[in-house]
Design a protein around this motif. Structure first.
Motif, PDB file in Angstrom:
ATOM      1  N   GLU A   6       0.848  -1.179   0.000  1.00 22.59           N
ATOM      2  CA  GLU A   6       0.000   0.000   0.000  1.00 22.59           C
ATOM      3  C   GLU A   6       0.891   1.239   0.000  1.00 22.59           C
ATOM      4  O   GLU A   6       1.682   1.446   0.906  1.00 22.59           O
ATOM      5  CB  GLU A   6      -0.907  -0.013   1.236  1.00 22.59           C
ATOM      6  CG  GLU A   6      -1.964   1.039   1.168  1.00 22.59           C
ATOM      7  CD  GLU A   6      -3.053   0.839   2.230  1.00 22.59           C
ATOM      8  OE1 GLU A   6      -3.036  -0.199   2.930  1.00 22.59           O
ATOM      9  OE2 GLU A   6      -3.898   1.741   2.344  1.00 22.59           O
ATOM     10  N   VAL A   7       0.756   2.032  -1.061  1.00 23.52           N
ATOM     11  CA  VAL A   7       1.632   3.182  -1.251  1.00 23.52           C
ATOM     12  C   VAL A   7       0.770   4.427  -1.269  1.00 23.52           C
ATOM     13  O   VAL A   7      -0.253   4.455  -1.938  1.00 23.52           O
ATOM     14  CB  VAL A   7       2.381   3.025  -2.595  1.00 23.52           C
ATOM     15  CG1 VAL A   7       2.970   4.339  -3.047  1.00 23.52           C
ATOM     16  CG2 VAL A   7       3.462   1.965  -2.481  1.00 23.52           C
ATOM     17  N   ILE A  60       9.831   0.656  -2.343  1.00 24.55           N
ATOM     18  CA  ILE A  60       8.971  -0.366  -1.744  1.00 24.55           C
ATOM     19  C   ILE A  60       9.798  -1.387  -0.973  1.00 24.55           C
ATOM     20  O   ILE A  60       9.407  -1.866   0.085  1.00 24.55           O
ATOM     21  CB  ILE A  60       8.097  -1.038  -2.824  1.00 24.55           C
ATOM     22  CG1 ILE A  60       7.118  -0.008  -3.386  1.00 24.55           C
ATOM     23  CG2 ILE A  60       7.343  -2.236  -2.260  1.00 24.55           C
ATOM     24  CD1 ILE A  60       6.336  -0.476  -4.578  1.00 24.55           C
ATOM     25  N   LEU A  61      10.993  -1.683  -1.489  1.00 28.17           N
ATOM     26  CA  LEU A  61      11.869  -2.635  -0.812  1.00 28.17           C
ATOM     27  C   LEU A  61      12.517  -2.034   0.436  1.00 28.17           C
ATOM     28  O   LEU A  61      13.196  -2.733   1.183  1.00 28.17           O
ATOM     29  CB  LEU A  61      12.972  -3.105  -1.772  1.00 28.17           C
ATOM     30  CG  LEU A  61      12.542  -4.115  -2.837  1.00 28.17           C
ATOM     31  CD1 LEU A  61      13.530  -4.119  -3.992  1.00 28.17           C
ATOM     32  CD2 LEU A  61      12.417  -5.506  -2.230  1.00 28.17           C
ATOM     33  N   LEU A  72       3.419   0.856   2.925  1.00 29.11           N
ATOM     34  CA  LEU A  72       3.115  -0.211   3.865  1.00 29.11           C
ATOM     35  C   LEU A  72       3.229  -1.539   3.135  1.00 29.11           C
ATOM     36  O   LEU A  72       2.660  -1.715   2.061  1.00 29.11           O
ATOM     37  CB  LEU A  72       1.693  -0.068   4.422  1.00 29.11           C
ATOM     38  CG  LEU A  72       1.382   1.179   5.247  1.00 29.11           C
ATOM     39  CD1 LEU A  72      -0.056   1.116   5.766  1.00 29.11           C
ATOM     40  CD2 LEU A  72       2.365   1.317   6.405  1.00 29.11           C
ATOM     41  N   VAL A  73       3.989  -2.466   3.714  1.00 29.38           N
ATOM     42  CA  VAL A  73       4.104  -3.793   3.130  1.00 29.38           C
ATOM     43  C   VAL A  73       3.474  -4.754   4.118  1.00 29.38           C
ATOM     44  O   VAL A  73       3.906  -4.822   5.272  1.00 29.38           O
ATOM     45  CB  VAL A  73       5.582  -4.157   2.862  1.00 29.38           C
ATOM     46  CG1 VAL A  73       5.689  -5.573   2.328  1.00 29.38           C
ATOM     47  CG2 VAL A  73       6.192  -3.173   1.867  1.00 29.38           C
ATOM     48  N   ASP A  74       2.427  -5.424   3.684  1.00 29.75           N
ATOM     49  CA  ASP A  74       1.662  -6.292   4.557  1.00 29.75           C
ATOM     50  C   ASP A  74       1.203  -5.521   5.808  1.00 29.75           C
ATOM     51  O   ASP A  74       1.227  -6.044   6.921  1.00 29.75           O
ATOM     52  CB  ASP A  74       2.517  -7.514   4.948  1.00 29.75           C
ATOM     53  CG  ASP A  74       1.654  -8.688   5.413  1.00 29.75           C
ATOM     54  OD1 ASP A  74       0.460  -8.724   5.041  1.00 29.75           O
ATOM     55  OD2 ASP A  74       2.172  -9.545   6.146  1.00 29.75           O
ATOM     56  N   GLY A  75       0.838  -4.261   5.606  1.00 27.69           N
ATOM     57  CA  GLY A  75       0.329  -3.428   6.684  1.00 27.69           C
ATOM     58  C   GLY A  75       1.392  -2.810   7.586  1.00 27.69           C
ATOM     59  O   GLY A  75       1.067  -2.072   8.510  1.00 27.69           O
TER      60      GLY A  75
END
Ligand SMILES: Nc1ncnc2c1ncn2[C@@H]1O[C@H](COP(=O)(O)OP(=O)(O)OP(=O)(O)O)[C@@H](O)[C@H]1O
Ligand SMILES: Nc1ncnc2c1ncn2[C@@H]1O[C@H](COP(=O)(O)OP(=O)(O)O)[C@@H](O)[C@H]1O
Ligand code: SF4
Ligand code: SF4
Ligand SMILES: [Mg+2]
Ligand SMILES: [Mg+2]
Lengths: 316, 325
Positions: A6-7, A60-61, A72-75
Motif C-alpha cells: 500500500e503506497v 517499496i523494498l 506499507l508492506v503487509d500493513g
C-alpha cells in the motif's frame, strides 16, 4: 483484508550536480504516487527508461528513503522492521542475474545466505530448504555446486529466484527479471514465476518495458510517465481499451510478429522526457498528439475508470 | 540480377572455437534481409566478417563472399577500407562505441565524407545537416555543434544512421540498432529505416533477436542457431509455415499482446544453446529438439521448402502447411 503493498502519496527526489558551474538540479523520480496491490495479485508496471520504475521498486523494498509519503508492506512500515523481518516479508529479483550473484561463491551457498543470516535455522534445515527450492526452480543438485560463471543466463536467473524465495516471503519485487534473457529462456522463467505464484500464493510487483510480457503475467497494469502513474487498470481492460494517449502510443509501438503490417507511426516526436525539467500542465503535453491549450497549464487529476482503474488526462 | 551481398559457407573461428559454422545467405538489391537468432549464435561475428572488422584472432573463410559482384575475400586491406563507410556502412547497437566522445557530431560526420569523397569541409557539413533533417532530427544546425554525450540514445542512433548515409551506401548493415532503446523510440527508428530503404533504394542487412522486428521490416529472413543459418525464407512464409523445429520453437515463445492467454504457459524451448567443440557433427539443435533421433548426429541435409525457402533438418517439409494461404 490488508493489501500486500500500500503506497500513499509517495515522492522521491534526487539532487544532482550537472556540471562545474551549473546549479544543483532536482530530479523528481517518483512524483506523488498512490496505489494498492491486493495479496495474491500481480501489478505490472510499464514505462520508458528513466520514468521511475526502479526507483519505485527500491522505495517499496525499503532500500531508499522517500522524500515524502508512505509505503506499507503487509500493513507494516518497512523502516519499523529489522533487516531479518524485512527479508522474510519481501524480496527482490533484478534484471542482471550476474551482477546480483557473488561470483566467488557456489550457487547453493548463495541461496543459503538469507537463511543463514536469520540465525535461527540449523545446518540440516538450511540444507533441506536449499535443496528443496533449487529443485523447485529447476536447478539440479549438481548445479548447486557450481559457481555463477559456470551457469547460463537463464540458470543464473533461476538461482536468483531461488535465493529470493528461500525464506518463503509473501511478496516479490521483480525489476525487469527477463530483460537480459533470450526469448526462449524468458519463456521458461515467466512460466516458472507463474507456477510459483500459483503454488505459493505470492504477490508480485512486476516491472518490465516489454508490454507483451506484462500482459502475460499481470492482473493489473500501471503505466508510468515521468514519475507518475498516468493510467492504471485491470490488465484486460487496459490492453483492450487504453485511454491515455501515452498508453496508446506505448501499445502501438509494440511490434507484434505479424508480417506485412509494417512499422506504425506513433507520432511522439523527438522531444524526450526529462525528470529534472517536468513541463507545466500535463507532463505529457510536449509529446501528446491530441493536446489542447488547457493541457499546457493545468495538470490533469486522476479520474476513476471502469472496472477498477484510473487515468490522468483531460480528454480521456 | 545477382544479389548485392552473397555469402556462402562463411566460417569464423577464434582460437579454433567456431563462432560461425558455414552460414549462407543473400541480400538482394533494395531489400531488407534480417539475420535473427538468440545471443551468441554468431550474428555480430557474421556482420563483422563481411565488413572485415573481426577482432584480432578471428579467422575467416568462405566458399563465396561477394559484394556488388566484387569478391570480398580477395580484396586488400586498403581496398576494403575504401568500401567501408562508403559503399557499405554499418551501425551498431550502442552508438557510443562508434562515436568519438571528444569530437562534435558535425566534425565526425564531415570526416566520413571528406575521407571517402574528398570535397570541402563546408560542403560535407551541409550534407550532414541535410541528412540529419532527413532522419528526423529537429534543429540540425545546433546538433552538429554538440558532443555525443549531449544527445539521448534515440538521437545518437539517428546520428549514426545519418552518418552511415553520408556517402550514399548501397548496403547498410545494422547490428541490433534499436535493442538499447525504448519501444517507442525503436518504432520511430525502424520506421525511419524502412522509409530510407524505399526512398533511397538502400539494401539493409538487419541483425536482431526480436521476431516482432523481423515480421515488420524484413523481406527475407535467415534464422541462425549456433553459428549456422538453419532456415531461410521470405518473411510471410517463415511466419506462416516455419519448417525448422528451432524456428517453430522460437515463434511459440513470443508473447503477443492481445493474444495472450494468461492462464496458459508460454511455449518454450527446453535447455540452452550447447557449446560447440571442434569436430562437432550433426545438428546443433538436437539437445533441445523434440524430434531428435540418432540420425541427427550425422550430416544434415539442407531441404527445399519453396523457391526461396530452405532449412537444415532431417525432417521432410510439411507440404500441406506450405500451401499458399
Ligand atoms: N541515485 C540517484 N541519483 C540521482 N538520480 C537518480 C538516482 N536514481 C535514479 N535517478 C534518476 O531518477 C529517474 C528514474 O530512474 P529509475 O532508475 O527509477 O528509472 P527506470 O524507470 O527504472 O528506468 P529503466 O527502464 O532505464 O530501468 C532517472 O532520471 C534517473 O536518472
Ligand atoms: N573477439 C572474440 N573472441 C572470441 N570469441 C568471440 C569474439 N567475438 C565473438 N566471439 C564468440 O563468437 C560467438 C558468436 O558471437 P556473436 O556473433 O557476438 O553473437 P550474437 O549472435 O549474439 O551477435 C559467441 O560464442 C562469442 O562468444
Ligand atoms: S491531458 Fe492533454 S496533453 Fe495530457 S495526455 Fe491528456 S490530452 Fe494529452
Ligand atoms: S535435424 Fe534432428 S535434431 Fe536437428 S532440428 Fe531436425 S529433427 Fe531436430
Ligand atoms: Mg530500471
Ligand atoms: Mg551481437
Amino acid at each position: 483484508m490488508t493489501a500486500a503493498i500500500e503506497v500513499e502519496n509517495l515522492r522521491c527526489e534526487f539532487r544532482v550536480h550537472t556540471g562545474l558551474m551549473s546549479a544543483e538540479k532536482r530530479v523528481v523520480a517518483v512524483d506523488d504516487v498512490t496505489f494498492k496491490v491486493p495479496a495474491g495479485s500481480v501489478l505490472g508496471i510499464v514505462g520508458e527508461s528513466g520514468c521511475g520504475k526502479s526507483t519505485l521498486a527500491r522505495l517499496i523494498l525499503g532500500l531508499l528513503k522517500p522524500t515524502a509519503g508512505t509505503v506499507l508492506v503487509d500493513g507494516k512500515r518497512l523502516f519499523d522492521l529489522d533487516r531479518k523481518a524485512r527479508a522474510r516479508l519481501i524480496q527482490p529479483v533484478f534484471q542482471d542475474p550476474f551482477a546480483s550473484l557473488n561470483p566467488r561463491r557456489r550457487i547453493k551457498d548463495i541461496v543459503a545466505l538469507p537463511l543463514a543470516a536469520q540465525g535461527t535455522f540449523s545446518r540440516g534445515e538450511i540444507e533441506r530448504r536449499v535443496g528443496g527450492i533449487l529443485e523447485r526452480v529447476g536447478l539440479s543438485a549438481a548445479m548447486g555446486e557450481r559457481m555463477p560463471s559456470q551457469l547460463s543466463g537463464g540458470q543464473r536467473q533461476r538461482a536468483a529466484i531461488a535465493r529470493a524465495l528461500v525464506l518463503e516471503p509473501r511478496i516479490v519485487i521483480c525489476d525487469e527479471p527477463t530483460s537480459a534473457l533470450d526469448v526462449s529462456v524468458q519463456a521458461q522463467i515467466l512460466n516458472l514465476l507463474a507456477d510459483l505464484r500459483r503454488d505459493l500464493g505470492l504477490t508480485y510487483l512486476f516491472i518490465s518495458h516489454n508490454l507483451a510480457v506484462v500482459e502475460h503475467v499481470a492482473s493489473e497494469v500501471a503505466v508510468m510517465y515521468l514519475g507518475r502513474f498516468v493510467e492504471r487498470n485491470e490488465t484486460d481492460a487496459l490492453f483492450r481499451k487504453p485511454r491515455h494517449p501515452y498508453t496508446q502510443a506505448l501499445l502501438e509501438s509494440v511490434l507484434t510478429p505479424e508480417p506485412g503490417k509494417g512499422v506504425p507511426d506513433i507520432g511522439l516526436g523527438d522531444a524526450m522526457p526529462d525528470p529534472s525539467n517536468i513541463p507545466p500542465g500535463c507532463r505529457f503535453n510536449p509529446r501528446c498528439r491530441i493536446a489542447v491549450e488547457r493541457c499546457r497549464h493545468e495538470a490533469p487529476m486522476p479520474m476513476a475508470r471502469p472496472p477498477r482503474g484510473m487515468v490522468e488526462c483531460h480528454l480521456a | 540480377m545477382s544479389a548485392l551481398l552473397d555469402v556462402e559457407e562463411l566460417q569464423v573461428t577464434f582460437n579454433r572455437t567456431a563462432a560461425v559454422r558455414g552460414a549462407s545467405f543473400r541480400v538482394e538489391r533494395g531489400e531488407t534481409h534480417c539475420l535473427v537468432g538468440e545471443s551468441g549464435c554468431g550474428k555480430s561475428v557474421t556482420a563483422l566478417a563481411v565488413m572485415s572488422l573481426l577482432a584480432r584472432g578471428g579467422q575467416r573463410s568462405a566458399k563465396k563472399m561477394s559484394f556488388a559482384g566484387a569478391d570480398l575475400t580477395s580484396l586488400s586491406d586498403r581496398e576494403m577500407a575504401r568500401l567501408r563507410g562508403n559503399r557499405m556502412a554499418m551501425i551498431f547497437q550502442e552508438p557510443m562505441t562508434s562515436l568519438n566522445p571528444a569530437f562534435t557530431i558535425g566534425s565526425q560526420m564531415a570526416e566520413v565524407m571528406t575521407r571517402h569523397k574528398g570535397g570541402s569541409r563546408g560542403a560535407a557539413l551541409d550534407r550532414a545537416a541535410e541528412l540529419m533533417g532527413r532522419v528526423g532530427i529537429t534543429a540540425p544546425g545546433m546538433r552538429l555543434g554538440q558532443f555525443p554525450h549531449q544527445l539521448s540514445g534515440g538521437l545518437r542512433q539517428r546520428v549514426m544512421i545519418a552518418m552511415a548515409l553520408m556517402c550514399d551506401p548501397e548496403l547498410l548493415i545494422a547490428d541490433e540498432p534499436t535493442t538499447a532503446l525504448d519501444v517507442t523510440v525503436q518504432a520511430q527508428i525502424l520506421r525511419l529505416l524502412a522509409n530510407l530503404k524505399r526512398e533511397l533504394g538502400l539494401s539493409i542487412l538487419l541483425i536482431t533477436h526480436d521476431l516482432g522486428i523481423v515480421a515488420r521490416v524484413a523481406d527475407h529472413v535467415s534464422v541462425m542457431y549456433a553459428g549456422e543459418v538453419v532456415e531461410r525464407a521470405p518473411t510471410a512464409e517463415l511466419f506462416r509455415a516455419p519448417q525448422h523445429p528451432y524456428t517453430r520453437g522460437l515463434l511459440s515463445c513470443v508473447p503477443v499482446p492481445g493474444r495472450v492467454q494468461r492462464d496458459r504457459p508460454l511455449g518454450s524451448i527446453p535447455g540452452v544453446v550447447p557449446a560447440i567443440g571442434p569436430g562437432f557433427a550433426g545438428c546443433a539443435f538436437r539437445s533441445r529438439c523434440a524430434h531428435a533421433d540418432e540420425t541427427c548426429t550425422r550430416a544434415i541435409p539442407r531441404r527445399r521448402a519453396g523457391d526461396a525457402h530452405d532449412y537444415l533438418c532431417r525432417l521432410e517439409p510439411d507440404w500441406a502447411e506450405l500451401q499458399p494461404a
